[in-house]
Write a protein that holds these residues in place. Structure first.
Motif, short mmCIF file in Angstrom:
data_model
loop_
_atom_site.label_atom_id
_atom_site.label_comp_id
_atom_site.label_asym_id
_atom_site.label_seq_id
_atom_site.Cartn_x
_atom_site.Cartn_y
_atom_site.Cartn_z
N THR A 50 -12.25 1.67 -0.05
CA THR A 50 -10.88 1.25 -0.37
C THR A 50 -10.40 0.17 0.61
OG1 THR A 50 -10.38 3.47 -1.21
CG2 THR A 50 -8.50 2.04 -0.74
N GLU A 51 -10.61 0.42 1.90
CA GLU A 51 -10.19 -0.53 2.93
C GLU A 51 -10.95 -1.85 2.77
OE1 GLU A 51 -7.74 -1.86 5.49
OE2 GLU A 51 -7.61 0.31 5.29
N LEU A 68 -2.84 3.26 3.73
CA LEU A 68 -3.25 2.56 2.50
C LEU A 68 -2.04 2.25 1.61
CD1 LEU A 68 -6.41 4.72 1.65
CD2 LEU A 68 -6.37 2.42 2.64
N LEU A 81 -2.53 -1.16 -1.47
CA LEU A 81 -3.52 -1.00 -2.54
C LEU A 81 -3.42 -2.07 -3.63
CD1 LEU A 81 -3.36 2.89 -2.95
CD2 LEU A 81 -5.22 1.57 -1.91
#
Length: 261
Positions: free
Chosen positions: A100-101, A192, A196
């Protein structure tokens, strides 16, 4: 084996060398072998690359701070070493947090993103996670067996091979340190939420409805990803690719083929 930023990194590679690249990123305390039940099918369609992330498996475990920035530097270096400019990235749990990062900060390098019960949103522990941490710190067969059964919906999915592989790896030099340092690194990673929206790749979230490690309620936190969908697998725990490999492969392939159209 390749060297990334000076660290020996073990990885597995399957499938056509000229195929589209698919990277599988394992969870904390795991290794490339966790994906062994889905690799044979996925590698019919893709060049599948499965690293032992630095600090885990049989890759080097340096005495450093295992921050999210450290893992991102590692992953970008790993892709550069293998001449991968763009890939499908599949990440599970901690590997999902890293994926995700990476997709936030290097969004043009991700073709498609699959997050399997990803870490990164949970701010408090669960009894299942506590049991897994205990098994990592005190890697006896009994502790690991109990932890893996708690992670699964169907305890019979937990084999002696899975348990012993974990126990043997957690007894390697510096394995416990890398595990605990990674837990801290995840805890203090950049939030996050609010970021996103930078993910531009089509994204599939996969969760087991019986996940007691990272409960499915956290899936809604990922609604901010613009082109995302969630599939919940029934009667399944934290690692669908171990418990329900055929269902998992079917979902993944459907998503990847559909996204190509």
């Amino acid at each position: 084996m390749t060297y990334v930023n000076g660290y020996a990194t073990r990885y597995l590679e399957h499938g056509p060398p000229d195929g589209k690249t698919l990277i599988l990123l394992h969870g904390i305390g795991a290794s490339a072998e966790r994906w062994s039940r889905v690799i044979p099918t996925l590698s019919k369609y893709f060049r599948v690359i499965t690293p032992d992330i630095v600090g885990f498996g049989y890759s080097d475990k340096p005495t450093v701070e295992y921050t999210m920035d450290f893992f991102l530097d590692f992953f970008t270096g790993f892709l550069d070493n293998l001449d991968v400019s763009k890939a499908i990235v599949v990440g599970s749990s901690f590997g999902g947090h890293l994926a995700t990062e990476f997709a936030i900060r290097h969004n043009r390098k991700v073709d498609k993103l699959v997050l399997v019960s990803p870490a990164g949103m949970m701010r408090t522990s669960t009894p299942t996670l506590d049991g897994y941490i205990m098994a990592a710190l005190y890697p006896t067969y009994e502790n690991a067996y109990r932890a893996f059964r708690e992670m699964a919906h169907d305890p019979d999915a937990v084999t002696e091979e899975i348990v012993m592989d974990f126990v043997n790896r957690m007894r390697l030099p510096n394995a416990k340190y890398a595990f605990m340092s990674t837990l801290l690194g995840m805890r203090y990673a950049p939030k996050l939420q609010g970021r996103l929206g930078k993910i531009i790749s089509p994204t599939l979230l996969v969760w087991g409805d019986s996940d007691r490690m990272i409960p499915v309620q956290y899936a809604k936190e990922y609604n901010e990803i613009p082109d995302s969908e969630l599939v919940v697998i029934k009667n399944c725990g934290h690692t669908p690719y171990v418990e329900k490999p055929m269902t998992f492969n079917k979902l993944i392939l459907k998503f990847l083929v559909r996204s190509d159209q």
